[in-house]
Design a protein around this motif. Structure first.
Motif, PDB file in Angstrom:
ATOM      1  N   ALA A 112       0.969  -1.780  -0.066  1.00 45.31           N
ATOM      2  CA  ALA A 112       0.056  -0.088   0.301  1.00 45.31           C
ATOM      3  C   ALA A 112       0.648   1.008   0.088  1.00 45.31           C
ATOM      4  CB  ALA A 112      -0.657  -0.043   1.067  1.00 45.31           C
ATOM      5  N   ALA A 113       1.997   1.193   0.552  1.00 42.30           N
ATOM      6  CA  ALA A 113       2.963   2.515   0.806  1.00 42.30           C
ATOM      7  C   ALA A 113       3.570   2.303  -0.425  1.00 42.30           C
ATOM      8  CB  ALA A 113       3.959   1.793   1.584  1.00 42.30           C
ATOM      9  N   PHE A 114       4.424   2.235  -1.021  1.00 43.02           N
ATOM     10  CA  PHE A 114       4.344   2.407  -2.547  1.00 43.02           C
ATOM     11  C   PHE A 114       3.798   1.821  -3.291  1.00 43.02           C
ATOM     12  CE2 PHE A 114       5.065  -2.107  -3.947  1.00 43.02           C
ATOM     13  CZ  PHE A 114       4.473  -2.361  -4.733  1.00 43.02           C
ATOM     14  N   SER A 115       2.671   2.061  -3.362  1.00 43.05           N
ATOM     15  CA  SER A 115       1.235   1.656  -4.330  1.00 43.05           C
ATOM     16  C   SER A 115       0.947   3.475  -4.506  1.00 43.05           C
ATOM     17  CB  SER A 115       0.143   0.856  -4.160  1.00 43.05           C
ATOM     18  OG  SER A 115      -0.510   1.112  -5.207  1.00 43.05           O
ATOM     19  N   ASN A 116       0.897   3.364  -3.498  1.00 41.90           N
ATOM     20  CA  ASN A 116       0.221   5.329  -3.412  1.00 41.90           C
ATOM     21  C   ASN A 116       2.027   6.552  -2.987  1.00 41.90           C
ATOM     22  OD1 ASN A 116      -2.025   5.703  -2.724  1.00 41.90           O
ATOM     23  ND2 ASN A 116      -1.815   3.813  -1.751  1.00 41.90           N
ATOM     24  N   SER A 117       2.703   5.942  -3.429  1.00 40.93           N
ATOM     25  CA  SER A 117       3.743   7.246  -3.190  1.00 40.93           C
ATOM     26  C   SER A 117       4.730   6.430  -4.233  1.00 40.93           C
ATOM     27  CB  SER A 117       5.121   6.434  -1.948  1.00 40.93           C
ATOM     28  OG  SER A 117       5.656   5.898  -1.785  1.00 40.93           O
ATOM     29  N   MET A 118       5.863   5.159  -4.432  1.00 40.92           N
ATOM     30  CA  MET A 118       6.624   4.773  -5.580  1.00 40.92           C
ATOM     31  C   MET A 118       7.796   4.003  -4.851  1.00 40.92           C
ATOM     32  SD  MET A 118       6.194   4.078  -8.807  1.00 40.92           S
ATOM     33  CE  MET A 118       7.118   3.995 -10.497  1.00 40.92           C
ATOM     34  N   VAL A 119       8.519   3.701  -5.826  1.00 45.86           N
ATOM     35  CA  VAL A 119      10.066   2.985  -5.453  1.00 45.86           C
ATOM     36  C   VAL A 119      11.158   3.900  -5.639  1.00 45.86           C
ATOM     37  CG1 VAL A 119       8.671   0.300  -4.847  1.00 45.86           C
ATOM     38  CG2 VAL A 119       9.675   1.371  -7.490  1.00 45.86           C
ATOM     39  N   GLY A 120      12.168   3.178  -6.498  1.00 43.86           N
ATOM     40  CA  GLY A 120      13.197   3.740  -7.037  1.00 43.86           C
ATOM     41  C   GLY A 120      14.568   3.503  -7.662  1.00 43.86           C
ATOM     42  N   LEU A 121      15.271   3.300  -7.077  1.00 48.55           N
ATOM     43  CA  LEU A 121      16.818   2.378  -8.523  1.00 48.55           C
ATOM     44  C   LEU A 121      16.792   0.564  -7.767  1.00 48.55           C
ATOM     45  CD1 LEU A 121      18.727   3.487 -10.281  1.00 48.55           C
ATOM     46  CD2 LEU A 121      20.532   3.843  -8.154  1.00 48.55           C
ATOM     47  N   VAL A 122      16.766   0.524  -6.340  1.00 54.64           N
ATOM     48  CA  VAL A 122      16.443  -0.476  -6.088  1.00 54.64           C
ATOM     49  C   VAL A 122      16.046  -1.407  -7.713  1.00 54.64           C
ATOM     50  CG1 VAL A 122      16.459  -2.043  -4.395  1.00 54.64           C
ATOM     51  CG2 VAL A 122      17.505  -0.310  -4.057  1.00 54.64           C
ATOM     52  N   HIS A 123      14.603  -0.804  -7.375  1.00 49.00           N
ATOM     53  CA  HIS A 123      13.379  -1.458  -7.671  1.00 49.00           C
ATOM     54  C   HIS A 123      13.975  -1.368  -9.642  1.00 49.00           C
ATOM     55  CE1 HIS A 123      11.213  -2.786  -4.788  1.00 49.00           C
ATOM     56  NE2 HIS A 123      10.473  -3.220  -5.642  1.00 49.00           N
ATOM     57  N   ALA A 124      14.415  -0.027 -10.509  1.00 50.88           N
ATOM     58  CA  ALA A 124      14.816   0.360 -11.909  1.00 50.88           C
ATOM     59  C   ALA A 124      16.003  -0.909 -12.216  1.00 50.88           C
ATOM     60  CB  ALA A 124      15.263   1.594 -12.305  1.00 50.88           C
ATOM     61  N   ILE A 125      17.197  -1.314 -11.528  1.00 49.85           N
ATOM     62  CA  ILE A 125      17.924  -2.064 -12.105  1.00 49.85           C
ATOM     63  C   ILE A 125      17.537  -3.530 -11.894  1.00 49.85           C
ATOM     64  CG2 ILE A 125      20.077  -2.891 -11.063  1.00 49.85           C
ATOM     65  CD1 ILE A 125      20.580   0.548  -9.960  1.00 49.85           C
ATOM     66  N   GLY A 126      16.351  -3.676 -10.144  1.00 50.95           N
ATOM     67  CA  GLY A 126      15.932  -5.295 -10.640  1.00 50.95           C
ATOM     68  C   GLY A 126      14.940  -5.787 -11.806  1.00 50.95           C
ATOM     69  N   HIS A 127      14.720  -5.095 -12.109  1.00 53.14           N
ATOM     70  CA  HIS A 127      13.612  -5.075 -13.090  1.00 53.14           C
ATOM     71  C   HIS A 127      13.981  -5.566 -14.354  1.00 53.14           C
ATOM     72  CE1 HIS A 127      10.136  -2.518 -11.535  1.00 53.14           C
ATOM     73  NE2 HIS A 127       9.755  -3.698 -10.589  1.00 53.14           N
ATOM     74  N   ALA A 128      15.254  -4.585 -14.621  1.00 52.67           N
ATOM     75  CA  ALA A 128      16.486  -5.198 -15.473  1.00 52.67           C
ATOM     76  C   ALA A 128      17.028  -6.218 -15.576  1.00 52.67           C
ATOM     77  CB  ALA A 128      17.234  -3.758 -15.905  1.00 52.67           C
ATOM     78  N   LEU A 129      17.627  -6.296 -14.067  1.00 49.44           N
ATOM     79  CA  LEU A 129      18.118  -7.362 -14.426  1.00 49.44           C
ATOM     80  C   LEU A 129      17.184  -8.699 -14.675  1.00 49.44           C
ATOM     81  CD1 LEU A 129      20.414  -7.064 -11.138  1.00 49.44           C
ATOM     82  CD2 LEU A 129      21.266  -7.402 -12.978  1.00 49.44           C
ATOM     83  N   GLY A 130      16.238  -8.853 -14.188  1.00 44.61           N
ATOM     84  CA  GLY A 130      15.109  -9.878 -14.572  1.00 44.61           C
ATOM     85  C   GLY A 130      14.452 -10.145 -15.610  1.00 44.61           C
ATOM     86  N   GLY A 131      14.081  -8.609 -16.487  1.00 41.47           N
ATOM     87  CA  GLY A 131      13.877  -9.139 -17.911  1.00 41.47           C
ATOM     88  C   GLY A 131      15.495  -8.892 -18.840  1.00 41.47           C
ATOM     89  N   VAL A 132      16.471  -8.464 -18.387  1.00 40.62           N
ATOM     90  CA  VAL A 132      17.586  -9.227 -19.433  1.00 40.62           C
ATOM     91  C   VAL A 132      18.930 -10.229 -19.222  1.00 40.62           C
ATOM     92  CG1 VAL A 132      20.202  -8.026 -20.232  1.00 40.62           C
ATOM     93  CG2 VAL A 132      18.891  -6.541 -19.975  1.00 40.62           C
ATOM     94  N   CYS A 133      18.531 -10.454 -17.724  1.00 39.34           N
ATOM     95  CA  CYS A 133      19.027 -12.036 -17.034  1.00 39.34           C
ATOM     96  C   CYS A 133      17.875 -13.279 -16.432  1.00 39.34           C
ATOM     97  CB  CYS A 133      20.381 -11.122 -16.121  1.00 39.34           C
ATOM     98  SG  CYS A 133      21.321 -10.092 -16.872  1.00 39.34           S
ATOM     99  N   HIS A 134      17.249 -12.341 -16.218  1.00 39.13           N
ATOM    100  CA  HIS A 134      15.746 -13.671 -15.907  1.00 39.13           C
ATOM    101  C   HIS A 134      16.488 -13.482 -14.202  1.00 39.13           C
ATOM    102  CE1 HIS A 134      14.409 -13.886 -19.795  1.00 39.13           C
ATOM    103  NE2 HIS A 134      15.591 -14.438 -20.185  1.00 39.13           N
ATOM    104  N   VAL A 135      16.981 -12.523 -13.233  1.00 35.55           N
ATOM    105  CA  VAL A 135      16.945 -12.862 -11.999  1.00 35.55           C
ATOM    106  C   VAL A 135      15.598 -13.286 -10.843  1.00 35.55           C
ATOM    107  CG1 VAL A 135      18.179 -12.217 -10.150  1.00 35.55           C
ATOM    108  CG2 VAL A 135      19.267 -11.530 -12.158  1.00 35.55           C
ATOM    109  N   ALA A 136      16.006 -13.655 -10.411  1.00 37.09           N
ATOM    110  CA  ALA A 136      14.374 -13.474  -9.766  1.00 37.09           C
ATOM    111  C   ALA A 136      14.117 -12.462  -8.955  1.00 37.09           C
ATOM    112  CB  ALA A 136      14.212 -14.525  -8.469  1.00 37.09           C
TER     113      ALA A 136
END
Length: 395
Positions: free
Chosen positions: A256-280
């Motif tokens: 609920a907190a991040f849905s009403n604010s946002m996340v940040g660089l951890v998630h930006a890089i994490g999403h990229a690692l998931g998409g490019v390298c399939h890291v969980a």
């Protein structure tokens, strides 16, 4: 902190012993009698589906249709197929039992049905979705990590384009979120650790991003307290009901907190690692958090210092000099991560995942730069900055 903010959490929360047994009453109150029940094969084999169906039967409700073949990375095609099944069976509501993929799939189905459409792709966009018809929706999470039961986000894959689509709308929130200790008690220690750390990252980034606000801060800080105090216990003893419920509530609060604010660089890089390298996703969050916090420290030292209170407790906070509290908060998280890694083998470096090579760094960094989460990170990052973070967490 944002000078203007919006916060919405209309979902009714049922939390505690026998919460599942209240679902029929809630659906009846929403005018629904013929739910479509959604889950996955793993939960069916584990007996989780049977537990929920028995709870529904106790309340005199039998789903009109049961579909337990949602894959780990659900797709546009799966969503469209389920929407067709819903109509063919004359269903009038949705019950989703599972992790993020199952709940996000249900959100996608709800989007298609609410707009009387045939294809989820026609609904893509950020906060452009009109309300449409109301499709009663109950979400029952079986992990304490994604917080999808309390977020305005749905992630659904488009295999044709090899991308994951993000749908954002307040209309995606479930009518009811059900937290029952029976749903996570058999979650393996390794997944408990990874998903729990993911929830912790949700809370920390929600409390430090540029769009944080007083309400999201309150949710995020309570989530941190719940998670750090109970995650090791939940990992060691999955049958500990108190720890499991604390983690379930912590995950919901963080969502609920991040849905009403946002996340940040951890998630930006994490999403990229998931998409490019399939890291969980949970593994990526675990690996990246301390390094990104160090990167943000120049702008967040005071805020990180404030977070030492929910992360470490009053005694540690009081005994740490004010100017050192931010660094101590980061150190505390490194210590928690090591504890979880020692218990479960949770990776703490990119090399340990076995899915990333240094040759991937430029593509990962370029992908992260195009992720929406990077926009609200408290410190700007360019390609070289992100590559530097990846180098730091390599080994």
């Amino acid at each position: 902190m944002s000078a203007y903010y919006e916060f919405q959490l209309p979902s009714k929360i049922l939390s505690g012993d026998e919460a599942l047994e209240h679902i029929p009453h809630e659906l009846e109150g929403l005018g629904a009698q013929r739910p479509l029940f959604l889950s996955d094969e793993g939960l069916e084999r584990a007996g989780t589906v049977k537990t929920v169906l028995a709870a529904l039967a106790q309340g005199g409700m039998t789903p009109a249709e049961v579909f337990c073949r949602i894959p780990p990375d659900s797709s546009i095609g799966v969503v469209n197929d389920i929407a067709g099944r819903y109509r063919a069976a004359g269903c009038d509501s949705l019950i989703a039992v599972g992790g993020g993929s199952v709940i996000d799939t249900a959100k996608g189905v709800g989007m298609v049905l609410a707009q009387a459409g045939e294809d989820l792709l026609s609904q893509s966009g950020c906060e452009v979705l009109p309300r449409g018809a109301h499709v009663p929706f109950v979400a029952v999470p079986t992990t304490a990590g994604t917080g999808s039961e309390a977020t305005i986000v749905a992630v659904v894959a488009n295999p044709a384009e090899k991308v994951k689509l993000e749908f954002l709308s307040y209309h995606l929130l479930p009518d009811v979120a059900v937290l029952d200790p029976r749903m996570t008690e058999t979650l393996p220690p390794r997944i408990t650790a990874s998903t729990g750390f993911d929830a912790l990252v949700h809370a920390i980034e929600a409390a430090t991003c540029l769009q944080r606000n007083p309400v999201s801060d309150a949710f995020a800080e309570k989530a941190m307290e719940q998670i750090v105090q109970n995650l090791p216990t939940a990992v060691r003893n999955g049958r500990d009901k108190k720890a499991r419920m604390a983690m379930a509530n912590g995950s919901l609060l963080a969502g609920a907190a991040f849905s009403n604010s946002m996340v940040g660089l951890v998630h930006a890089i994490g999403h990229a690692l998931g998409g490019v390298c399939h890291v969980a996703h949970g593994d990526a969050m675990t690996i990246l958090l301390p390094a990104v916090m160090k990167y943000n420290l120049s702008a967040c030292a005071q805020r990180y210092g404030e977070l030492l209170l929910p992360l470490g407790g009053a005694e540690l906070y009081a005994s740490t000099p004010a100017e050192l509290r931010g660094e101590r908060a980061i150190q505390l998280l490194v210590e928690l991560r090591k504890q979880l890694s020692d218990l479960t083998g949770l990776p703490t470096t990119l090399e340990a995942t076995g899915k990333v090579s240094k040759g991937d760094f430029t593509e990962v960094a370029s992908t992260a730069l195009n992720d929406g989460a990077i926009i609200v990170n408290p410190v700007e990052a360019d390609l070289e900055d992100i590559i530097g973070i990846l180098e730091e967490v390599w080994a």
